[in-house]
Design a protein around this motif. Structure first.
Motif, mmCIF file in Angstrom:
data_model
loop_
_atom_site.group_PDB
_atom_site.id
_atom_site.type_symbol
_atom_site.label_atom_id
_atom_site.label_comp_id
_atom_site.label_asym_id
_atom_site.label_seq_id
_atom_site.Cartn_x
_atom_site.Cartn_y
_atom_site.Cartn_z
ATOM 1 N N UNK A 176 0.835 -1.199 0.000
ATOM 2 C CA UNK A 176 0.000 0.000 0.000
ATOM 3 C C UNK A 176 0.873 1.254 0.000
ATOM 4 N N UNK A 177 1.866 1.306 0.889
ATOM 5 C CA UNK A 177 2.728 2.487 1.007
ATOM 6 C C UNK A 177 3.602 2.671 -0.232
ATOM 7 N N UNK A 178 4.072 1.558 -0.795
ATOM 8 C CA UNK A 178 4.889 1.640 -2.008
ATOM 9 C C UNK A 178 4.062 2.193 -3.171
ATOM 10 N N UNK A 179 2.823 1.702 -3.336
ATOM 11 C CA UNK A 179 1.952 2.189 -4.406
ATOM 12 C C UNK A 179 1.623 3.668 -4.227
ATOM 13 N N UNK A 180 1.367 4.050 -2.977
ATOM 14 C CA UNK A 180 1.044 5.452 -2.700
ATOM 15 C C UNK A 180 2.231 6.346 -3.051
ATOM 16 N N UNK A 181 3.437 5.899 -2.675
ATOM 17 C CA UNK A 181 4.646 6.666 -2.996
ATOM 18 C C UNK A 181 4.841 6.778 -4.498
ATOM 19 N N UNK A 182 4.655 5.674 -5.215
ATOM 20 C CA UNK A 182 4.825 5.680 -6.680
ATOM 21 C C UNK A 182 3.839 6.646 -7.340
ATOM 22 N N UNK A 183 2.594 6.633 -6.867
ATOM 23 C CA UNK A 183 1.584 7.521 -7.457
ATOM 24 C C UNK A 183 1.920 8.991 -7.221
ATOM 25 N N UNK A 184 2.375 9.307 -6.002
ATOM 26 C CA UNK A 184 2.741 10.685 -5.699
ATOM 27 C C UNK A 184 3.993 11.104 -6.458
ATOM 28 N N UNK A 185 4.911 10.166 -6.640
ATOM 29 C CA UNK A 185 6.117 10.471 -7.411
ATOM 30 C C UNK A 185 5.757 10.763 -8.869
ATOM 31 N N UNK A 186 4.808 10.035 -9.385
ATOM 32 C CA UNK A 186 4.381 10.224 -10.774
ATOM 33 C C UNK A 186 3.796 11.622 -10.984
ATOM 34 N N UNK A 187 3.066 12.115 -9.982
ATOM 35 C CA UNK A 187 2.424 13.427 -10.109
ATOM 36 C C UNK A 187 3.332 14.568 -9.662
ATOM 37 N N UNK A 188 4.504 14.242 -9.116
ATOM 38 C CA UNK A 188 5.440 15.279 -8.679
ATOM 39 C C UNK A 188 6.836 14.941 -9.182
ATOM 40 N N UNK A 189 7.122 15.382 -10.410
ATOM 41 C CA UNK A 189 8.424 15.049 -10.995
ATOM 42 C C UNK A 189 9.531 16.020 -10.605
ATOM 43 N N UNK A 190 9.200 17.009 -9.744
ATOM 44 C CA UNK A 190 10.217 17.971 -9.316
ATOM 45 C C UNK A 190 10.851 17.605 -7.984
ATOM 46 N N UNK A 191 10.408 16.531 -7.366
ATOM 47 C CA UNK A 191 10.960 16.080 -6.090
ATOM 48 C C UNK A 191 11.248 14.583 -6.160
ATOM 49 N N UNK A 192 12.176 14.156 -5.326
ATOM 50 C CA UNK A 192 12.523 12.742 -5.271
ATOM 51 C C UNK A 192 11.925 12.122 -4.011
ATOM 52 N N UNK A 193 11.006 11.171 -4.186
ATOM 53 C CA UNK A 193 10.397 10.476 -3.058
ATOM 54 C C UNK A 193 11.082 9.129 -2.860
ATOM 55 N N UNK A 194 11.413 8.819 -1.618
ATOM 56 C CA UNK A 194 12.079 7.559 -1.295
ATOM 57 C C UNK A 194 11.291 6.826 -0.225
ATOM 58 N N UNK A 195 10.886 5.605 -0.525
ATOM 59 C CA UNK A 195 10.156 4.777 0.447
ATOM 60 C C UNK A 195 11.056 3.660 0.948
ATOM 61 N N UNK A 196 11.012 3.410 2.251
ATOM 62 C CA UNK A 196 11.762 2.306 2.839
ATOM 63 C C UNK A 196 10.886 1.588 3.854
ATOM 64 N N UNK A 197 11.133 0.297 4.022
ATOM 65 C CA UNK A 197 10.306 -0.516 4.915
ATOM 66 C C UNK A 197 11.183 -1.484 5.698
ATOM 67 N N UNK A 198 10.887 -1.592 6.986
ATOM 68 C CA UNK A 198 11.575 -2.541 7.853
ATOM 69 C C UNK A 198 10.534 -3.323 8.660
ATOM 70 N N UNK A 199 10.831 -4.591 8.899
ATOM 71 C CA UNK A 199 9.927 -5.415 9.684
ATOM 72 C C UNK A 199 8.865 -6.079 8.823
ATOM 73 N N UNK A 200 8.005 -6.842 9.480
ATOM 74 C CA UNK A 200 6.948 -7.573 8.783
ATOM 75 C C UNK A 200 5.687 -6.711 8.721
ATOM 76 N N UNK A 201 5.485 -6.083 7.558
ATOM 77 C CA UNK A 201 4.386 -5.137 7.388
ATOM 78 C C UNK A 201 3.356 -5.607 6.363
ATOM 79 N N UNK A 202 3.477 -6.842 5.921
ATOM 80 C CA UNK A 202 2.610 -7.301 4.831
ATOM 81 C C UNK A 202 1.206 -7.653 5.286
ATOM 82 N N UNK A 203 1.077 -8.259 6.454
ATOM 83 C CA UNK A 203 -0.240 -8.721 6.911
ATOM 84 C C UNK A 203 -0.675 -7.912 8.133
#
Length: 335
Positions: A176-203
């Motif tokens: 969910x967070x990765x998709x949200x970041x990708x969508x916001x990055x697509x609509x904002x090409x003047x900034x660099x968005x970086x997503x990172x994840x640690x731990x078990x966040x899938x379920x």
């Protein structure tokens, strides 16, 4: 002595006031005040208290007649009236702010759309394809701003009426967070968005609708108040039943005097100048976090940047303790 009785000896201030009142009455002055005393049931009550001096034929005060009438019900009614009046003034102020904000925020994109449509109508045959494409992009951007404003107003209205509900469901939080970041990055090409994840966040079991409003607002703010080509980080870590999100930017920062009021409706930082905004976003974020039984913490310094930490339970049966700042000094990623 009257001031030594239970009704008056609950504080030195009340005793000193009564001594002064008695002294004034002894000089022939009629004394009458509304004061708080302790009643028979060991609770404070309001009384209409008076001291009336009786004088002899030579004008000397020979007796004081004390009278106290319980006016607690009247005082409670007055307090309720004042409370309602304050609430009504607050609502009127909110309505005024809302009308002003909506008028301003709708006028800007409507002006952009009207102007660009006029250009396309009148000069379509002379405009290059590249120019037309830029105009259409600006029109689409203006429409998106209007839609976002309407969404925020509707969401705020639902919350105020108690219709905004927390509806958790199983979800893959990392995806969910990765998709949200990708969508916001697509609509904002003047900034660099970086997503990172640690731990078990899938379920996990959360409300995706509320999450979307929380992090679209927070990340959009980080982008809006950061310089062009700036970096914005979106970090997620899961552990001990808690998901910890951090949105980090190296933007203009928030003045300390404004941070106390960040989550109030229509409040914006005093240093935002002409940057467009409604003052609704963080209020919506706070409401959505509260519905999740989570906590939010903002650390910011003008000219340095802002870190927003959100902690939410991974499932509906948990709750989050207060979020403590990680340090007094802001710490940002190196890259």
């Amino acid at each position: 002595l009257l001031w030594e009785t239970t009704a008056w000896n609950y504080s030195r201030e009340s005793q000193e006031w009564l001594k002064t009142a008695i002294a004034d009455a002894a000089e022939g002055e009629f004394v009458r005040y509304e004061v708080e005393v302790y009643g028979a049931s060991d609770r404070k009550i309001w009384i209409d208290f008076s001291l009336k001096p009786l004088e002899d034929e030579r004008g000397n005060v020979v007796m004081l007649i004390a009278e106290g009438r319980d006016i607690s019900d009247r005082k409670r009614a007055e307090a309720e009236i004042l409370k309602n009046l304050a609430k009504e003034r607050e609502l009127n102020q909110l309505k005024s702010s809302f009308i002003s904000m909506v008028s301003h925020e709708f006028r800007n994109p409507m002006t952009v759309i009207s102007g660009l449509v006029g250009m396309l109508q009148n000069y379509n045959h002379t405009l290059t394809d590249e120019k037309k494409s830029k105009y259409f992009e600006r029109i689409i951007g203006a429409i998106k701003n209007m839609v976002q404003l309407l969404d925020e107003v509707l969401l705020l209205s639902k919350n105020e009426s108690g219709k905004l509900q927390y509806k958790p469901a199983p979800m893959d939080l990392k995806k969910f967070c990765q998709n949200l970041t990708d969508n916001l990055q697509f609509s904002s090409n003047k900034h660099q968005l970086t997503f990172s994840c640690q731990g078990k966040c899938s379920q996990v079991e959360m409300d995706a609708f509320l999450l979307e409003h929380i992090f679209i607002n927070l990340i959009s703010n980080a982008i809006k108040y950061s310089p062009e080509s700036g970096n914005v980080w979106f970090d997620l870590s899961c552990g001990k039943g808690i998901a910890t999100f951090r949105v980090i930017d190296k933007g203009m920062g928030i003045p300390l005097s404004d941070q106390e009021y960040l989550f109030e409706t229509f409040r914006r930082g005093s240093n935002v100048d002409q940057i467009q905004g409604t003052g609704l976003g963080l209020s919506i974020v706070k409401n959505c976090v509260d519905l999740h039984r989570g906590k939010i913490q903002v650390e910011s310094e003008v000219g340095v940047g802002t870190i927003v930490t959100v902690k939410l339970p991974l499932n509906p049966l948990q709750f989050v303790k207060e979020v403590e700042p990680e340090s007094r000094l802001l710490s940002f990623p190196i890259n």
